[in-house]
Write an enzyme that holds these catalytic residues in place. Structure first.
Site, PDB file in Angstrom:
ATOM      1  N   ASP A 174      20.671  53.618  26.833  1.00  0.00           N
ATOM      2  CA  ASP A 174      19.451  53.208  27.526  1.00  0.00           C
ATOM      3  C   ASP A 174      19.503  51.692  27.673  1.00  0.00           C
ATOM      4  OD1 ASP A 174      18.295  55.801  27.619  1.00  0.00           O
ATOM      5  OD2 ASP A 174      17.608  55.584  25.553  1.00  0.00           O
ATOM      6  N   CYS A 230      19.728  57.111  23.330  1.00  0.00           N
ATOM      7  CA  CYS A 230      18.800  58.231  23.209  1.00  0.00           C
ATOM      8  C   CYS A 230      18.842  58.795  21.795  1.00  0.00           C
ATOM      9  CB  CYS A 230      19.151  59.313  24.230  1.00  0.00           C
ATOM     10  SG  CYS A 230      18.191  60.840  24.044  1.00  0.00           S
TER      11      CYS A 230
END
Length: 277
Positions: free
Chosen positions: A192, A185
């Site tokens: 992610d 992120c």
């Protein structure tokens, strides 16, 4: 106090925030796409691709007029031509604000989503809502040849487009994929996880080089949509294919998964969910 360096730094990401118990569209936090596109060298007038960001919402609920909870899941389709993307935590909190609010009908809820999200991102947003009793099996596999079995030595975990190169001038059409995509992120640094497809026509891209390049996102901080646009731009710049499609399917976080698609020749994309989704 450190001055925020981008719009994303001013968002709710990384902050302790209360859950809103009543419908509130002001929660939505738009972030200009151009802030990151400046790094890639294009703007809305010179986009090298078309595409969309398909968000899947799994934690969808509201109350009917009698106070009875209604549940389902939904897809939200944002055009890559929209000037803003929606920060994911604000999107989650926005959807949660429906949980304690009474609505006259399913259509009224969908109309709210379409209106609020379109205003926030700056372009019409498509919405598909599915009741749980009408849902179909959507699980599938990525198309093409998976690169993940290649026996490579990896040293780069920050994005390194210099890794990319072609093998020859021989023109090929091929579809390649990998499940080894990981980025972080932009604001919080949380991981992610995703899977990615690269489909192209042009001089053959070296498979080992492409896999090393995709793995080099592992410690890179950027939003999902921005990562896919960076992959697209880097491949076009370093490998110069005539045709290129890049799309990724990311794992869900906060009840949402994000699936960005970018292409300079395709308009329709496979939306089958993967086993990790």
């Amino acid at each position: 106090m450190t001055k925020p360096t981008s719009t994303a730094d001013k968002s709710l990401l990384g902050q302790t925030t209360p859950y809103c118990q009543a419908y509130d569209p002001t929660i939505l936090f738009p972030i200009p796409r151009q802030e990151k596109r400046d790094e890639l060298g294009f703007d809305l007038k010179t986009l090298p691709f078309t595409g969309e960001d398909v968000w899947t919402g799994y934690e969808i609920s509201w109350l009917n007029l009698k106070g009875k909870p209604q549940v389902g899941w939904a897809e939200f389709v944002f055009s890559a031509e929209a000037p803003n993307l929606i920060e994911s935590k604000s999107f989650k909190l926005y959807l949660n604000s429906f949980n304690g609010t009474r609505f006259e009908s399913e259509d009224a809820v969908i109309a709210c989503w379409q209106n609020d999200l379109s205003q926030a991102c700056g372009k019409p947003v498509g919405v598909r809502f599915y009741r749980l009793d009408e849902s179909i099996v959507l699980q599938g596999n990525l198309p093409g040849h998976c690169l993940d079995a290649l026996d490579i030595e990896v040293e780069d975990y920050q994005v390194n487009p210099d890794l990319l190169h072609t093998d020859s001038d021989q023109i090929v059409s091929e579809t390649l994929n990998s499940h080894l995509l990981k980025s972080n992120c932009l604001v919080t640094g949380q991981p992610d996880w995703g899977s990615i497809v690269v489909r192209y026509e042009g001089a053959q891209i070296n498979h080992e080089a492409l896999l090393k390049y995709l793995i080099s996102f592992r410690e890179h901080n950027e939003f999902h949509e921005q990562c896919v646009e960076r992959v697209f731009t880097d491949i076009m710049r370093f490998c110069q294919p005539k045709k290129l499609t890049v799309y990724a399917r990311y794992l869900r976080r906060g009840g949402l998964d994000i699936n960005p698609y970018r292409s300079n020749y395709e308009q329709v994309f496979d939306r089958a969910r993967l086993v990790r989704q």
